[in-house]
Enzyme design. Structure first.
Site, mmCIF file in Angstrom:
data_model
loop_
_atom_site.group_PDB
_atom_site.id
_atom_site.type_symbol
_atom_site.label_atom_id
_atom_site.label_comp_id
_atom_site.label_asym_id
_atom_site.label_seq_id
_atom_site.Cartn_x
_atom_site.Cartn_y
_atom_site.Cartn_z
ATOM 1 N N LYS A 6 -1.092 4.926 4.646
ATOM 2 C CA LYS A 6 -2.013 3.877 5.347
ATOM 3 C C LYS A 6 -1.735 3.880 6.910
ATOM 4 O O LYS A 6 -0.561 3.444 7.089
ATOM 5 C CB LYS A 6 -1.946 2.512 4.626
ATOM 6 C CG LYS A 6 -3.038 1.654 5.144
ATOM 7 C CD LYS A 6 -3.372 0.402 4.361
ATOM 8 C CE LYS A 6 -4.318 -0.658 4.641
ATOM 9 N NZ LYS A 6 -5.357 0.019 4.765
ATOM 10 N N HIS A 63 0.820 -1.240 0.151
ATOM 11 C CA HIS A 63 -0.055 -0.016 0.127
ATOM 12 C C HIS A 63 0.904 1.222 0.108
ATOM 13 O O HIS A 63 1.966 1.114 0.149
ATOM 14 C CB HIS A 63 -0.759 0.045 1.036
ATOM 15 C CG HIS A 63 -2.125 -0.751 1.188
ATOM 16 N ND1 HIS A 63 -2.165 -2.177 1.278
ATOM 17 C CD2 HIS A 63 -3.298 -0.714 1.020
ATOM 18 C CE1 HIS A 63 -3.187 -2.940 1.249
ATOM 19 N NE2 HIS A 63 -4.055 -1.680 0.852
#
EC number: 1.17.1.8
Length: 245
Positions: free
Chosen positions: A136, A132
Site C-alpha cells: 500500500k 494493510h
C-alpha cells in the site's frame, strides 16, 4: 451502461474487470493500465469509469474523464482537501458529470465508520488502528483518515483525548488526525483491516472491520457505478448512496 476500468491489471482493478464482465446490466468498454492511452476510454464509448490506480496519476485521469463527460467512481486514495477542490473546479465546467471518491467501498467498512461517528461523543478516548498489505502506497489509509475526521467532527466541543505522555519515540503515539491518534500497520498476509477503539471510565468499545478478499469492494463499487448519474458533481464517500445521512 458501458464501463471502463483504470488500473485494470492491478489486484483490485482486475477484480473490478471480472465484476463488470459478470454483471448483466453492465458492459466492459475498456481495460486501461499504466502506459495505455486514456483515449481507449473515449474510443470505446465509455459512460463511466472505475479508477483503482495510484495517487500520482489519479488527478490526470480525472481531468481527462471530466472534460470528456465520463462519470468516475474512484477508489484510489491520496485525496487532500486541495485535490477535492480541484475536482470540483473541473466539474463546474462539466455540468451533469459525476465523480464519486470513496476511501473504502466495502459496505462493512462504510458502516463501521458510520457506527464510529455515532459512538464518538459517548467516550472520553478514541484511537484508530489500520492494518494493510505492505504494498500500500499511503499511510495512514484514506479510510482511517476519514474515520478519524468523522470522530473528531462528532466530538466537537468535547475535551480532547486524555493523554499524559510526556516523552516518547517519534511516531510512537501514531499520526494526529484532527486530534485523533491513527496507527498504521503494514504486514505481509493482510488485505485491508481497521479497528476503532473507544474508551471511557469502566468500559471500552471496539469496532473492527476486515476485508479478507478484494471482492469485498465489489458490491459497493457496482452500487456506485449504477447510481453515479443520480449524483452530479462531486460525492465523497459511499454513505449518501446507502442513505446513512
Amino acid at each position: 451502461m458501458r464501463v471502463g476500468v483504470l488500473g485494470a491489471k492491478g489486484k483490485v482493478g482486475s477484480t473490478m474487470v471480472a465484476a463488470v464482465q459478470a454483471a448483466e446490466d453492465l458492459t466492459l468498454s475498456a481495460e486501461v493500465d499504466a502506459g495505455d492511452p486514456l483515449s481507449l476510454l473515449t474510443d470505446g464509448g465509455t459512460e463511466a469509469v472505475i479508477d483503482f490506480t495510484h495517487p500520482d496519476v489519479v488527478m490526470g485521469n480525472l481531468e481527462f474523464l471530466v472534460r470528456n463527460g465520463i462519470h468516475a467512481v474512484v477508489g484510489t486514495t491520496g485525496f487532500t482537501a486541495e485535490r477535492l477542490a480541484q475536482v470540483r473546479e473541473w466539474l463546474a465546467d462539466s455540468p451533469g458529470t459525476s465523480v464519486l471518491v470513496a476511501p473504502n467501498f466495502a459496505i462493512g467498512a462504510v458502516l463501521s465508520m458510520h457506527f464510529a461517528k455515532q459512538a464518538a461523543r459517548f467516550f472520553d478516548s478514541a484511537e484508530v488502528i489500520e492494518l494493510h498489505h505492505p504494498h500500500k502506497a499511503d499511510a495512514p489509509s484514506g479510510t482511517a483518515t476519514r474515520t478519524a475526521k468523522l470522530i473528531a467532527e462528532a466530538r466537537k466541543g468535547l475535551p480532547p483525548n486524555p493523554d499524559a505522555t510526556s516523552t516518547s519515540l517519534p511516531g510512537a503515539r501514531g499520526a494526529d488526525v484532527d486530534g485523533i491518534p491513527v496507527h498504521a500497520v503494514r504486514l505481509a498476509g493482510l488485505v485491508a483491516h481497521q479497528e476503532i477503539l473507544f474508551g471511557t471510565e469502566g468500559e471500552t468499545l471496539s469496532i473492527r472491520h476486515d476485508s479478507l478478499d478484494r471482492t469485498s469492494f465489489v458490491p459497493g463499487v457496482l452500487l456506485a457505478v449504477r447510481r453515479i448519474r443520480e449524483h452530479p458533481g462531486l460525492t465523497v464517500g459511499l454513505e449518501p448512496l446507502l442513505d446513512l445521512g
